[in-house]
Motif scaffolding. Structure first.
Motif, PDB file in Angstrom:
ATOM      1  N   ALA A  50       0.768  -0.972 -12.247  1.00  0.00           N
ATOM      2  CA  ALA A  50       2.126  -1.319 -12.332  1.00  0.00           C
ATOM      3  C   ALA A  50       3.063  -2.373 -13.802  1.00  0.00           C
ATOM      4  O   ALA A  50       3.893  -2.022 -13.596  1.00  0.00           O
ATOM      5  CB  ALA A  50       2.063  -2.075 -11.643  1.00  0.00           C
ATOM      6  N   LEU A  51       1.972  -2.932 -14.276  1.00  0.00           N
ATOM      7  CA  LEU A  51       2.504  -3.138 -15.843  1.00  0.00           C
ATOM      8  C   LEU A  51       1.586  -2.763 -16.814  1.00  0.00           C
ATOM      9  O   LEU A  51       0.350  -3.277 -16.997  1.00  0.00           O
ATOM     10  CB  LEU A  51       1.911  -4.855 -15.343  1.00  0.00           C
ATOM     11  CG  LEU A  51       3.426  -5.978 -14.657  1.00  0.00           C
ATOM     12  CD1 LEU A  51       2.077  -6.809 -13.212  1.00  0.00           C
ATOM     13  CD2 LEU A  51       4.905  -6.555 -14.901  1.00  0.00           C
ATOM     14  N   PRO A  69       4.279  -7.863 -10.325  1.00  0.00           N
ATOM     15  CA  PRO A  69       4.038  -6.261  -9.608  1.00  0.00           C
ATOM     16  C   PRO A  69       4.961  -6.623  -8.473  1.00  0.00           C
ATOM     17  O   PRO A  69       5.235  -7.144  -7.622  1.00  0.00           O
ATOM     18  CB  PRO A  69       2.907  -6.503  -9.155  1.00  0.00           C
ATOM     19  CG  PRO A  69       2.291  -7.362  -9.011  1.00  0.00           C
ATOM     20  CD  PRO A  69       3.054  -9.021 -10.545  1.00  0.00           C
ATOM     21  N   LEU A  70       4.950  -5.308  -7.566  1.00  0.00           N
ATOM     22  CA  LEU A  70       6.034  -5.248  -6.813  1.00  0.00           C
ATOM     23  C   LEU A  70       5.783  -5.036  -5.487  1.00  0.00           C
ATOM     24  O   LEU A  70       6.030  -5.139  -3.822  1.00  0.00           O
ATOM     25  CB  LEU A  70       7.145  -3.680  -7.096  1.00  0.00           C
ATOM     26  CG  LEU A  70       7.981  -3.551  -7.713  1.00  0.00           C
ATOM     27  CD1 LEU A  70       8.369  -2.024  -7.546  1.00  0.00           C
ATOM     28  CD2 LEU A  70       9.226  -4.594  -7.936  1.00  0.00           C
ATOM     29  N   ASP A  71       4.188  -5.415  -5.411  1.00  0.00           N
ATOM     30  CA  ASP A  71       3.682  -5.275  -3.632  1.00  0.00           C
ATOM     31  C   ASP A  71       3.417  -6.864  -3.161  1.00  0.00           C
ATOM     32  O   ASP A  71       2.854  -7.184  -2.286  1.00  0.00           O
ATOM     33  CB  ASP A  71       2.318  -5.410  -4.054  1.00  0.00           C
ATOM     34  CG  ASP A  71       0.991  -6.020  -5.179  1.00  0.00           C
ATOM     35  OD1 ASP A  71       1.916  -6.900  -5.058  1.00  0.00           O
ATOM     36  OD2 ASP A  71       0.634  -5.121  -5.869  1.00  0.00           O
ATOM     37  N   LEU A  82       3.041   1.343  -5.260  1.00  0.00           N
ATOM     38  CA  LEU A  82       1.791   1.480  -4.235  1.00  0.00           C
ATOM     39  C   LEU A  82       1.249   2.515  -3.899  1.00  0.00           C
ATOM     40  O   LEU A  82       2.600   4.391  -3.936  1.00  0.00           O
ATOM     41  CB  LEU A  82       2.179   0.982  -2.918  1.00  0.00           C
ATOM     42  CG  LEU A  82       2.709  -1.088  -3.289  1.00  0.00           C
ATOM     43  CD1 LEU A  82       3.005  -1.393  -1.593  1.00  0.00           C
ATOM     44  CD2 LEU A  82       1.529  -1.472  -3.711  1.00  0.00           C
ATOM     45  N   ALA A  83       0.438   3.108  -4.053  1.00  0.00           N
ATOM     46  CA  ALA A  83       0.102   4.498  -3.421  1.00  0.00           C
ATOM     47  C   ALA A  83       0.174   4.877  -1.981  1.00  0.00           C
ATOM     48  O   ALA A  83       1.007   6.307  -2.676  1.00  0.00           O
ATOM     49  CB  ALA A  83      -1.133   4.098  -3.077  1.00  0.00           C
ATOM     50  N   ASP A 107       1.023  -5.175   2.475  1.00  0.00           N
ATOM     51  CA  ASP A 107      -0.369  -4.518   3.254  1.00  0.00           C
ATOM     52  C   ASP A 107      -1.517  -4.663   1.949  1.00  0.00           C
ATOM     53  O   ASP A 107      -2.350  -4.985   2.268  1.00  0.00           O
ATOM     54  CB  ASP A 107      -0.782  -3.786   4.267  1.00  0.00           C
ATOM     55  CG  ASP A 107       0.508  -4.606   5.699  1.00  0.00           C
ATOM     56  OD1 ASP A 107       0.984  -5.262   5.929  1.00  0.00           O
ATOM     57  OD2 ASP A 107       0.869  -3.030   6.247  1.00  0.00           O
ATOM     58  N   THR A 108      -1.399  -3.503   0.604  1.00  0.00           N
ATOM     59  CA  THR A 108      -1.804  -3.775  -0.167  1.00  0.00           C
ATOM     60  C   THR A 108      -1.313  -3.985  -1.076  1.00  0.00           C
ATOM     61  O   THR A 108      -0.049  -3.616  -1.665  1.00  0.00           O
ATOM     62  CB  THR A 108      -2.613  -2.156   0.165  1.00  0.00           C
ATOM     63  OG1 THR A 108      -0.950  -1.476  -0.321  1.00  0.00           O
ATOM     64  CG2 THR A 108      -2.998  -1.265   1.551  1.00  0.00           C
ATOM     65  N   GLN A 109      -2.863  -4.068  -2.343  1.00  0.00           N
ATOM     66  CA  GLN A 109      -2.319  -4.072  -3.832  1.00  0.00           C
ATOM     67  C   GLN A 109      -2.393  -3.100  -4.702  1.00  0.00           C
ATOM     68  O   GLN A 109      -3.337  -2.351  -4.287  1.00  0.00           O
ATOM     69  CB  GLN A 109      -2.403  -5.272  -4.500  1.00  0.00           C
ATOM     70  CG  GLN A 109      -2.163  -6.787  -3.632  1.00  0.00           C
ATOM     71  CD  GLN A 109      -2.210  -7.849  -4.334  1.00  0.00           C
ATOM     72  OE1 GLN A 109      -3.178  -8.315  -4.717  1.00  0.00           O
ATOM     73  NE2 GLN A 109      -1.386  -9.160  -4.092  1.00  0.00           N
ATOM     74  N   ALA A 110      -1.482  -2.649  -5.912  1.00  0.00           N
ATOM     75  CA  ALA A 110      -1.697  -2.520  -6.623  1.00  0.00           C
ATOM     76  C   ALA A 110      -2.494  -2.626  -7.718  1.00  0.00           C
ATOM     77  O   ALA A 110      -2.111  -3.624  -7.801  1.00  0.00           O
ATOM     78  CB  ALA A 110      -0.034  -1.644  -7.334  1.00  0.00           C
TER      79      ALA A 110
END
Length: 253
Positions: free
Chosen positions: A25-26, A11-13, A221-222, A17-20
């Motif tokens: 994402a995958l 994932p690109l996070d 991300l959001a 600060d936050t995670q998707a």
């Protein structure tokens, strides 16, 4: 029979600060394949285990985290790259498990390994050893940023990081702009997040008013941000990226 080297997107996070949610994402097929692997090559073992822990919450791992066989790429590969005559790295010893029949996952901190990240030496070594290479589907920040930029997606180049020295960076920006305006080739580049504001200021100050400059940050991300404007418009409405979120920059006509 030899195993397969799977290129496992992450994932690109990473570092955000936050995670998707991982499943957003995958693809599920990628996560299921990753869950059954027990041998890994990565940039950082701690980050790899953290990613595997996220996968385990969706699909139970074939072996507990403590039993996963994780090998790290040498630090010099991260700093100097893992291809080119001056810094060539022989990754064949890392693939011994594949020669013994085990599938291996290659993973980077974020996105597709070996694309704007270390790993190409491992892929090259696999080909030399006759080990099958299988890239799995997942996010690639460069392509997502390019698609959202409105810039030329038929002719583009990724040029990595720009110089940190202010004068050298300004000259590099001018060179990339001249190439983009002359050929129509979109120029993509990245920066360490804490230097994003400085790079952005240099871009807005150095580029010609009619050049188009695109920014993509927090991809998947959001709070993802995709904006593409002429430099003269950016000067009227400044909105520099923050110093925490990974970003991709693109310029062209």
């Amino acid at each position: 029979m030899t195993g397969t080297l799977f290129l496992v997107p992450a994932p690109l996070d990473f570092g955000c600060d936050t995670q998707a949610p991982l499943q957003d994402a995958l693809p599920d097929g990628t996560l299921r394949t990753a869950a059954r692997l027990t041998h890994w090559i990565c940039e950082n073992a701690k980050s790899c285990r953290a990613y595997l822990k996220r996968i385990d919450a969706l699909h139970p791992l074939a072996a507990p985290l403590q039993q996963q066989q994780i090998a790290e790429l040498p630090r010099e590969v991260h700093k100097k790259g893992d291809h080119g005559a001056a810094h060539a790295f022989d990754a064949r010893p890392l693939l011994a498990a594949a020669l013994n029949g085990h599938d291996i996952g290659l993973v980077s901190e974020a996105g597709m390994p070996a694309v704007a990240d270390p790993g190409s030496s491992v892929v090259r070594a696999a080909h030399e050893l006759g080990i099958a290479v299988a890239p799995l589907v997942g996010p690639v920040s460069l392509l997502l940023a390019l698609a959202a930029s409105g810039l030329n997606g038929q002719n583009f180049a990724f040029v990595g990081y720009l110089p940190q020295d202010a004068a050298e960076r300004a000259q590099r920006i001018k060179d990339l702009e001249a190439l983009a305006l002359k050929t129509g080739q979109t120029q993509l580049f990245i920066e360490t997040p804490y230097r994003n504001p400085a790079l952005w200021q240099a871009l807005v100050q150095t580029l010609q008013p009619h050049t188009r400059l695109a920014l993509a940050s927090g991809i998947t991300l959001a709070q993802a941000r995709f904006q593409s404007r002429l430099v003269r418009q950016w000067r009227q409405q400044p909105a520099a990226p923050d110093n925490r979120t990974p970003a991709v920059f693109a310029l062209g006509r």
